[in-house]
Design a protein around this motif. Structure first.
Motif, PDB file in Angstrom:
ATOM      1  N   ASP A   1       0.429 -23.597  25.502  1.00 13.49           N
ATOM      2  CA  ASP A   1      -0.352 -23.909  26.704  1.00 13.49           C
ATOM      3  C   ASP A   1      -1.835 -24.023  26.384  1.00 13.49           C
ATOM      4  O   ASP A   1      -2.525 -24.923  26.863  1.00 13.49           O
ATOM      5  CB  ASP A   1      -0.130 -22.852  27.790  1.00 13.49           C
ATOM      6  N   GLN A   2      -2.350 -23.099  25.548  1.00 12.76           N
ATOM      7  CA  GLN A   2      -3.758 -23.157  25.170  1.00 12.76           C
ATOM      8  C   GLN A   2      -4.075 -24.433  24.405  1.00 12.76           C
ATOM      9  O   GLN A   2      -5.089 -25.081  24.649  1.00 12.76           O
ATOM     10  CB  GLN A   2      -4.124 -21.945  24.302  1.00 12.76           C
TER      11      GLN A   2
ATOM     12  N   LYS B   1       2.207 -19.206  25.205  1.00 12.01           N
ATOM     13  CA  LYS B   1       0.772 -19.116  25.498  1.00 12.01           C
ATOM     14  C   LYS B   1      -0.032 -19.963  24.512  1.00 12.01           C
ATOM     15  O   LYS B   1      -0.977 -20.645  24.899  1.00 12.01           O
ATOM     16  CB  LYS B   1       0.295 -17.666  25.457  1.00 12.01           C
TER      17      LYS B   1
END
Length: 147
Positions: A142-143, A139
């Protein structure tokens, strides 16, 4: 790259007086390290401070901060390659290897999670107190890529 060291590791690798640093803006390059012993053998757990994504390296023969850094980057690369995250290592970790800072542990929540390996620092209600480091780390990646 920030390596947040426990007192044991700081002393072992002669890192000097550690300073307090805020959480790195790029969470992917903020890691915590803790020394532990199993059957008289020293190991070092490296955990991404925000996600608790972790890898373990042999620590008996590491006695200087440059040895620590070199082994840490090598170990992170090996683990990330095994987990299908080699592109993340090449995109974010390796480019940060030229600017390493050593700092005090961020807080007891992170250190406690590393000590107990219970991963409570990233837990949500849905996890019932246990987080999933690979998911949390992905995550973060991806951010960062979407920024």
């Amino acid at each position: 790259m920030i390596f947040r060291l426990s007192h044991k590791i700081s002393t072992k690798i002669k890192a000097g007086k550690l300073k307090e640093l805020p959480l790195e803006e790029n969470l992917i390059v903020d890691w915590s390290a803790h020394l532990f012993v199993v059957d008289h053998t020293q190991y070092i757990i490296l955990s991404n401070t925000a996600s608790m994504y972790s890898c373990v390296m042999y620590g008996d023969d590491i006695n200087h901060n440059s040895q620590f850094s070199q082994r840490a980057f090598s170990t992170m690369r090996e683990f990330m390659e095994e987990d299908g995250l080699l592109s993340t290592c090449e995109e974010f970790i390796i480019p940060s290897s030229g600017t390493v800072s050593f700092a005090k542990a961020l807080n007891r929540k992170v250190t406690g999670s590393m000590n107990e390996l219970l991963l409570s620092a990233i837990a949500t209600k849905e996890d019932r107190g246990y987080g999933r480091p690979k998911v949390a780390f992905r995550k973060l990646v991806d951010q960062k890529r979407n920024d």
